[in-house]
Design a protein around this motif. Structure first.
Motif, short mmCIF file in Angstrom:
data_model
loop_
_atom_site.label_atom_id
_atom_site.label_comp_id
_atom_site.label_asym_id
_atom_site.label_seq_id
_atom_site.Cartn_x
_atom_site.Cartn_y
_atom_site.Cartn_z
N PHE A 176 -2.36 -13.38 5.90
CA PHE A 176 -3.70 -13.42 5.35
C PHE A 176 -3.86 -12.38 4.25
O PHE A 176 -3.15 -11.38 4.22
CB PHE A 176 -4.77 -13.27 6.43
CG PHE A 176 -4.80 -11.96 7.15
CD1 PHE A 176 -5.64 -10.93 6.73
CD2 PHE A 176 -4.00 -11.74 8.27
CE1 PHE A 176 -5.67 -9.72 7.40
CE2 PHE A 176 -4.04 -10.54 8.95
CZ PHE A 176 -4.88 -9.52 8.51
N ILE A 177 -4.77 -12.68 3.33
CA ILE A 177 -5.05 -11.81 2.19
C ILE A 177 -6.26 -10.96 2.53
O ILE A 177 -7.27 -11.45 3.01
CB ILE A 177 -5.34 -12.66 0.93
CG1 ILE A 177 -4.16 -13.57 0.61
CG2 ILE A 177 -5.68 -11.75 -0.26
CD1 ILE A 177 -4.47 -14.63 -0.44
N ASP A 178 -6.14 -9.65 2.26
CA ASP A 178 -7.25 -8.73 2.44
C ASP A 178 -7.30 -7.83 1.22
O ASP A 178 -6.50 -6.90 1.10
CB ASP A 178 -7.07 -7.91 3.73
CG ASP A 178 -8.25 -6.99 3.99
OD1 ASP A 178 -9.39 -7.36 3.69
OD2 ASP A 178 -8.02 -5.87 4.50
N GLY A 179 -8.18 -8.15 0.28
CA GLY A 179 -8.24 -7.39 -0.97
C GLY A 179 -6.98 -7.61 -1.78
O GLY A 179 -6.62 -8.73 -2.10
N ASP A 180 -6.26 -6.51 -2.06
CA ASP A 180 -5.02 -6.63 -2.83
C ASP A 180 -3.79 -6.59 -1.94
O ASP A 180 -2.69 -6.34 -2.39
CB ASP A 180 -4.93 -5.53 -3.89
CG ASP A 180 -4.77 -4.13 -3.30
OD1 ASP A 180 -4.97 -3.97 -2.07
OD2 ASP A 180 -4.46 -3.21 -4.05
N SER A 181 -3.98 -6.85 -0.65
CA SER A 181 -2.87 -6.77 0.31
C SER A 181 -2.65 -8.08 1.06
O SER A 181 -3.58 -8.86 1.24
CB SER A 181 -3.15 -5.67 1.34
OG SER A 181 -3.13 -4.41 0.72
N ILE A 182 -1.40 -8.27 1.50
CA ILE A 182 -1.02 -9.40 2.34
C ILE A 182 -0.57 -8.82 3.68
O ILE A 182 0.27 -7.92 3.71
CB ILE A 182 0.14 -10.22 1.73
CG1 ILE A 182 -0.16 -10.64 0.30
CG2 ILE A 182 0.48 -11.42 2.61
CD1 ILE A 182 -1.22 -11.68 0.13
N TYR A 183 -1.12 -9.34 4.78
CA TYR A 183 -0.79 -8.89 6.12
C TYR A 183 -0.26 -10.06 6.94
O TYR A 183 -0.73 -11.19 6.79
CB TYR A 183 -2.02 -8.33 6.83
CG TYR A 183 -2.50 -7.01 6.29
CD1 TYR A 183 -2.02 -5.81 6.81
CD2 TYR A 183 -3.45 -6.95 5.28
CE1 TYR A 183 -2.47 -4.59 6.33
CE2 TYR A 183 -3.90 -5.73 4.79
CZ TYR A 183 -3.41 -4.57 5.32
OH TYR A 183 -3.85 -3.36 4.84
N SER A 184 0.68 -9.77 7.85
CA SER A 184 1.08 -10.76 8.84
C SER A 184 -0.04 -10.81 9.88
O SER A 184 -0.88 -9.90 9.93
CB SER A 184 2.40 -10.36 9.51
OG SER A 184 2.21 -9.21 10.31
N PHE A 185 -0.07 -11.82 10.71
CA PHE A 185 -1.12 -11.90 11.72
C PHE A 185 -0.98 -10.83 12.79
O PHE A 185 -1.92 -10.54 13.50
CB PHE A 185 -1.19 -13.31 12.33
CG PHE A 185 -1.91 -14.27 11.43
CD1 PHE A 185 -3.29 -14.30 11.40
CD2 PHE A 185 -1.21 -15.10 10.60
CE1 PHE A 185 -3.97 -15.16 10.55
CE2 PHE A 185 -1.87 -15.97 9.74
CZ PHE A 185 -3.26 -16.00 9.73
N SER A 186 0.19 -10.20 12.88
CA SER A 186 0.35 -9.09 13.84
C SER A 186 -0.27 -7.81 13.29
O SER A 186 -0.39 -6.82 14.00
CB SER A 186 1.83 -8.86 14.15
OG SER A 186 2.50 -8.38 13.00
N GLY A 187 -0.67 -7.82 12.00
CA GLY A 187 -1.30 -6.65 11.38
C GLY A 187 -0.39 -5.85 10.48
O GLY A 187 -0.81 -4.87 9.88
N THR A 188 0.86 -6.25 10.35
CA THR A 188 1.81 -5.53 9.51
C THR A 188 1.53 -5.81 8.03
O THR A 188 1.35 -6.97 7.63
CB THR A 188 3.26 -5.99 9.83
OG1 THR A 188 3.51 -5.77 11.21
CG2 THR A 188 4.28 -5.23 8.99
N HIS A 189 1.48 -4.76 7.23
CA HIS A 189 1.31 -4.92 5.79
C HIS A 189 2.65 -5.42 5.24
O HIS A 189 3.67 -4.78 5.41
CB HIS A 189 0.93 -3.60 5.13
CG HIS A 189 0.60 -3.72 3.69
ND1 HIS A 189 1.55 -3.70 2.70
CD2 HIS A 189 -0.59 -3.90 3.07
CE1 HIS A 189 0.96 -3.84 1.54
NE2 HIS A 189 -0.34 -3.97 1.73
#
Length: 107
Positions: free
Chosen positions: A32-45
């Motif tokens: 998922f996209i959060d601002g300028d970052s991509i995270y896995s669903f486990s929360g890892t950037h």
């Protein structure tokens, strides 16, 4: 707003219809996209999303969009496959701290 992501050879890899959840063309939610970052669903950037490109932690472009600007030269894009039925999204884990952005590299 649908955004398609292509790999370094111009092959369609994933897409987002809502600007947040990234799905494979088979319908599997992968990040998922959060601002300028991509995270896995486990929360890892896992990457940075900037100027229509997804950059890894070493400064290389992993995926690009039609709106990509700057960075390495883009290959010709292949035709997109039909989108599969979407699977249920997993619950989001706690987000890890975002690392510092690396220097951008060219191939």
């Amino acid at each position: 707003m649908s955004i398609d992501f292509y790999d370094s050879k111009g092959r369609p890899y994933a897409y987002t219809d809502d600007g947040e959840t990234i799905y494979t063309f088979g319908g599997v939610p992968i990040a998922f996209i959060d601002g300028d970052s991509i995270y896995s669903f486990s929360g890892t950037h896992v990457a940075f999303f900037e100027n229509g490109q997804i950059w890894d932690h070493r400064g290389g472009v992993v995926l690009f969009t039609d709106q990509a600007s700057g960075g390495p030269m883009k290959p010709l894009k292949a035709l997109k496959p039909l989108k599969g039925l979407k699977s249920l999204k997993p619950l989001k884990g706690l987000k890890a701290l975002k690392p510092l952005k690396p220097l951008k590299s060219l191939p």
